[in-house]
Design an enzyme around this catalytic site. Structure first.
Site, PDB file in Angstrom:
ATOM      1  NE  ARG A  76       9.752  -6.296  24.364  1.00  0.00           N
ATOM      2  CZ  ARG A  76       8.973  -6.876  25.041  1.00  0.00           C
ATOM      3  NH1 ARG A  76       7.444  -6.319  25.031  1.00  0.00           N
ATOM      4  NH2 ARG A  76       9.138  -7.764  25.893  1.00  0.00           N
TER       5      ARG A  76
ATOM      6  N   GLY B  26       0.811  -1.173   0.177  1.00  0.00           N
ATOM      7  CA  GLY B  26       0.248  -0.214  -0.035  1.00  0.00           C
ATOM      8  C   GLY B  26       0.688   1.264   0.043  1.00  0.00           C
ATOM      9  CG  PHE B  27       4.323   1.178  -0.273  1.00  0.00           C
ATOM     10  CD1 PHE B  27       5.237   0.706   0.398  1.00  0.00           C
ATOM     11  CD2 PHE B  27       3.792   0.433  -1.508  1.00  0.00           C
ATOM     12  CE1 PHE B  27       5.749  -0.631   0.398  1.00  0.00           C
ATOM     13  CE2 PHE B  27       4.279  -0.849  -1.927  1.00  0.00           C
ATOM     14  CZ  PHE B  27       5.281  -1.471  -1.037  1.00  0.00           C
TER      15      PHE B  27
ATOM     16  CE  LYS C 143      12.548 -15.148   7.819  1.00  0.00           C
ATOM     17  NZ  LYS C 143      12.435 -16.446   7.960  1.00  0.00           N
ATOM     18  CB  THR C 144       8.254  -9.236  10.327  1.00  0.00           C
ATOM     19  OG1 THR C 144       8.353  -8.822  11.914  1.00  0.00           O
ATOM     20  CG2 THR C 144       7.630 -10.541  10.175  1.00  0.00           C
TER      21      THR C 144
ATOM     22  CD  GLU D 213       5.229   5.985   7.599  1.00  0.00           C
ATOM     23  OE1 GLU D 213       5.117   6.007   8.885  1.00  0.00           O
ATOM     24  OE2 GLU D 213       4.793   6.640   6.537  1.00  0.00           O
TER      25      GLU D 213
ATOM     26  CD  GLN E 156       7.305  -2.907   7.052  1.00  0.00           C
ATOM     27  OE1 GLN E 156       6.958  -2.026   7.181  1.00  0.00           O
ATOM     28  NE2 GLN E 156       6.732  -3.917   6.266  1.00  0.00           N
TER      29      GLN E 156
ATOM     30  N   GLY F 155       7.815   2.547  15.577  1.00  0.00           N
ATOM     31  CA  GLY F 155       7.519   1.953  14.207  1.00  0.00           C
ATOM     32  C   GLY F 155       8.610   1.723  13.128  1.00  0.00           C
TER      33      GLY F 155
HETATM   34 MO1  MOS Z   1       1.649   5.241   5.201  1.00  0.00          MO
HETATM   35  S1  MOS Z   1       2.479   6.666   4.020  1.00  0.00           S
HETATM   36  O1  MOS Z   1       0.845   4.004   4.517  1.00  0.00           O
HETATM   37  O2  MOS Z   1       1.933   5.406   6.734  1.00  0.00           O
END
Ligand code: MOS
Length: 759
Positions: A649, A270-271, A654-655, A725, A659, A722
């Site tokens: 944490r 999706g991004f 792996k995941t 990003e 990312q 997170g």
């Molecule tokens: Mo977003 S740009 O899918 O946080």
């Protein structure tokens, strides 16, 4: 009337796991922290995973969009006779015969989540007005995709053309300043007098940067399948936010919320491009209503480009003042982005520049110019991905001019509180990730080793090393869920979250397994369906922490109930239940009812604003890379990459590693290839597809080493920041800085094409 098939539940079939191993580093936690394989991996690898265009829907028809070919104007005539006469055509829908739908909300409102995901405000097929080239002006519905595609080519549209503004660079003079976005001071702010301090600084750099429009290229192009049953509709759509999509569709089609179900158990990437309701989704739902048939609309790659917004272009200025020993005295970061008269997202290009380096004088300024193009939208690290190109390139240039190691310059300007707002950092590990990355890369040996003149490899290519810092804010949103523990020893998590390839279901299962003391194979998860408890969208790198918060809450309540059953020593919670004759315990976190949900949202916003004032929470990282530049052709090959990250944490190395690696790969595209070309005369996207819009392929991607501090942030649920990003952030600058090291050329425009390196 077709009956909507029952919403499909996500199959969670964990591969038979090895016996739990207690990782010594994890303090006895058997699952969290382990690099567990993705639970949805086998389903995807074998083709068993069903994406939104793959549901077997009886009697399904196929929709195809007819796109406007002018940037601004009115449809003066539309001739559908030939298209309608084509064999196998069910309907041709235009503004002349389409049913009325409710207008889109004029602005986003955090208290009304139906308003948050309008990709545009265009009243599709309810108006003769055209606001961008590519806007749908008709939808052709056919018994087959081929019939619909051909008939779409037979629709004749005439326009009264109006003047339009489509060329970003040419319109910069019309930009208007922006002070805040969604109530947050992330686009402007100042401390001291940065302009005066810059003028007085003994050393300064003052650079202008430009970055182009970019488009998301998810592997799964946007696809919607819609089935009405009376005034109830089921919508399969690769959405990043089933709840907000549901609320938005209920609003637009004027049906009760409970009558809309949005299903997206698998999302093929999706991004940010699937975070809003774009015309394809709306018009599929409309076409199904008009025809009384199930309708599927699988957008072509070209149609994705023309109807789904991409990343804004930007024009930035970064000016830094410093003392001779490399202390920053002024930071100025200015950015102009684009928007549209019918929508668009405000991107906080300059936001991180108030948090990353200490300086007594800081000025962050933003402006926006409206263009008659499909509105821009969030794209992985919106703002930061391109803002960091300016900031981190300017830091590199300053280091060069001061004769300082770029690592050293950054360490000398490490702040103790957030420089712009003087807020506390909840947890700050920027210096640590820089040191870790430098160590793993061998930065000091390679970059600062015994160098005399340019370095050349065995094929005569220029060799350079570059680094940049990555920084991305961390957020937590409300996540409702139910968690159930059965006396048989199985656990069930039901939560309307999204799996677009990040490993969300896997890491949340790991949390559940540990919290309820069950094996991972005993955890089932249902997600990606708006009939489940409401969870946040997959966005802002916030999903993992947000759901973790509610799992932690739910599991604590289950354990308190178990404690009242007087567990015997050595007994697991499920065994206690069984011994007490209880079948199961289930708890619910959050409320999905109207009043409960509104109260929850009010509490959330209050807490969110309080947290914003209280501290800065962010994931961070440091990129180190090596490039080889052909001095004759200007071809840049990225030869090596090391990234060190603080994502709090680590639930699953792996995941999380995937990312971050995926973010870096996407960053290589941002650095070297990706550019959406808009014809400055017509507003037509000229590179609407992967033939003309280049993304990195395997041969473009070097070995990428990822190093994780695995250091929990005490302010975040489960200590998690997170990972989605922060990986792309800083990548463009790291490449540009390595090219500067190799060639002596400071590139200030993305993408860094051959001509910018040797031209
Ligand atoms: Mo977003 S740009 O899918 O946080």
């Amino acid at each position: 009337m077709t009956t909507a098939p029952a919403p499909t539940r996500i199959p969670t079939a964990p591969a038979a796991p090895a016996a739990p191993v207690t990782s010594p580093a994890k303090g006895g936690s058997p699952w969290v922290g382990r690099p567990v394989d993705r639970l949805d991996g086998p389903a995807k690898a074998t083709g068993a995973a069903t994406f939104s265009g793959e549901y077997q829907v009886p009697d399904v028809t196929h929709g195809v969009i007819v796109h406007a070919t002018v940037a601004r104007g009115r449809v003066s005539a539309i001739d559908t006779a030939q298209a309608e006469a084509h064999p196998g055509i069910v309907a041709v829908i235009t503004h002349l015969n389409a049913p009325r739908i409710k207008p889109a909300p004029t602005r986003p409102n955090l208290l009304d989540l139906s308003t948050m995901v309008a990709g545009t405000r265009v009243a599709y097929l309810n108006t003769d007005e055209v606001f961008y080239d590519g806007q749908p002006v008709a939808v052709v519905v056919g018994e087959t995709l081929e019939a619909a595609q051909y008939a779409a080519s037979l629709v004749r549209v005439d326009y009264d053309v109006l003047p339009s503004r489509v060329a970003f660079e040419q319109e910069l003079g019309h930009a208007e300043p922006v002070k805040q976005s969604l109530g947050m001071p992330t686009v402007a702010g100042s401390k001291g007098d940065a302009d005066a301090a810059l003028a007085a600084a003994p050393h300064r750099v003052d650079l202008r940067f430009t970055t182009p429009t970019q488009n998301h290229n998810a592997m799964e192009p946007h696809t919607t399948t819609a089935v009405w049953d009376g005034d109830r509709v089921t919508v399969w759509d690769g959405a990043q936010n089933v709840d907000w999509f549901r609320k938005h569709l209920a609003l637009r089609f004027d049906v009760p919320l409970a009558h809309v179900t949005v299903v997206a158990p698998f999302v093929g990437g999706g991004f940010g491009g699937k975070g809003s309701v774009w015309s394809g989704t709306l018009l599929t739902v409309m076409a199904a209503r008009v025809t009384g048939r199930p309708v599927r609309m699988a957008l072509s790659r070209e149609a994705v480009y023309r109807t789904v917004g991409g990343r804004t272009p930007s024009a930035q200025r970064v000016a830094l003042g410093a003392t001779a020993d490399g202390r920053l005295t002024a930071i100025i970061h200015e950015s102009t982005i684009r928007s549209s008269p019918v929508g668009g997202a405000m991107e906080q290009v300059v936001a991180s520049s108030g948090d990353v380096y200490a300086a007594p004088n800081i000025a962050l300024r933003s402006a926006v110019v409206e263009l008659d193009l499909v509105p821009n939208t969030a794209m992985r690290a919106p703002g930061e991905a391109i803002g960091s190109f300016g900031m981190e390139s300017a830091m590199d240039q300053l280091a060069h001019e001061l004769g300082l190691d770029p690592v050293e310059l950054r360490l000398r300007n490490e702040p103790t509180t957030s420089p712009l707002h003087r807020r506390a950092f909840s947890h700050r590990r920027v210096a640590q990730v820089i040191e870790r990355g430098a160590h793993e890369f061998g930065w000091r040996e390679m970059r600062l080793g015994d160098r005399h003149g340019p370095q050349v490899d065995e094929s005569g290519r220029l060799v350079g090393y570059g680094m940049a810092v990555a920084y991305h804010p961390a957020w937590v949103f409300p996540a409702n869920l139910t968690l159930r523990l059965d006396a048989t020893g199985t656990a069930l998590l039901r939560c309307g979250f999204h799996e677009m390839g990040m490993g969300t279901a896997t890491v949340q299962s790991q949390l559940v397994a540990d919290a309820l003391h069950v094996p991972l194979s005993a955890v089932r998860v249902e997600y990606g369906d708006s009939s489940l408890p409401v969870a946040p969208g997959a966005g802002g790198s916030a999903q993992s922490a947000s759901i973790a918060a509610s799992i932690t809450d739910a599991a604590a309540r289950i354990r308190r109930s178990i404690a009242r059953l007087k567990p015997q020593p050595g007994e697991s919670p499920a065994e206690t239940l069984a011994r007490s004759g209880r079948d199961h315990i289930e708890v619910r976190v959050g409320s999905d009812t109207g009043v409960g949900a509104t109260a929850q949202q009010v509490r959330f916003i209050a807490g969110f604003l309080r947290d914003q004032r209280r501290w800065v929470r962010a994931a961070s990282g440091a990129h180190f890379c090596e490039v080889r530049v052909d001095p004759d052709t200007g071809e840049t090959r990225v030869a090596r990459w090391v990234g060190a990250f603080d994502i709090g944490r680590v639930l699953n190395a792996k995941t999380a590693g995937s990312q971050l690696r995926g973010g870096i790969v996407m960053g290589l595209g941002l650095a070297l290839m990706e550019e959406t070309l808009v014809d400055p005369r017509t507003g037509r996207i000229m590179s609407a597809g992967l033939v003309d819009y280049h993304v990195p392929v395997h041969a473009d991607v070097p070995d990428i080493e990822i190093h994780l501090l695995d250091d929990p942030d005490p302010s975040m649920p489960a200590g998690v920041l997170g990972a989605g990003e922060v990986g792309i952030t800083g990548v463009g600058a790291a490449v540009a800085n390595a090219i500067h090291d190799a060639t002596g050329r400071r590139v200030t425009h993305l993408p860094i094409t051959l001509d910018t390196v040797v031209g």
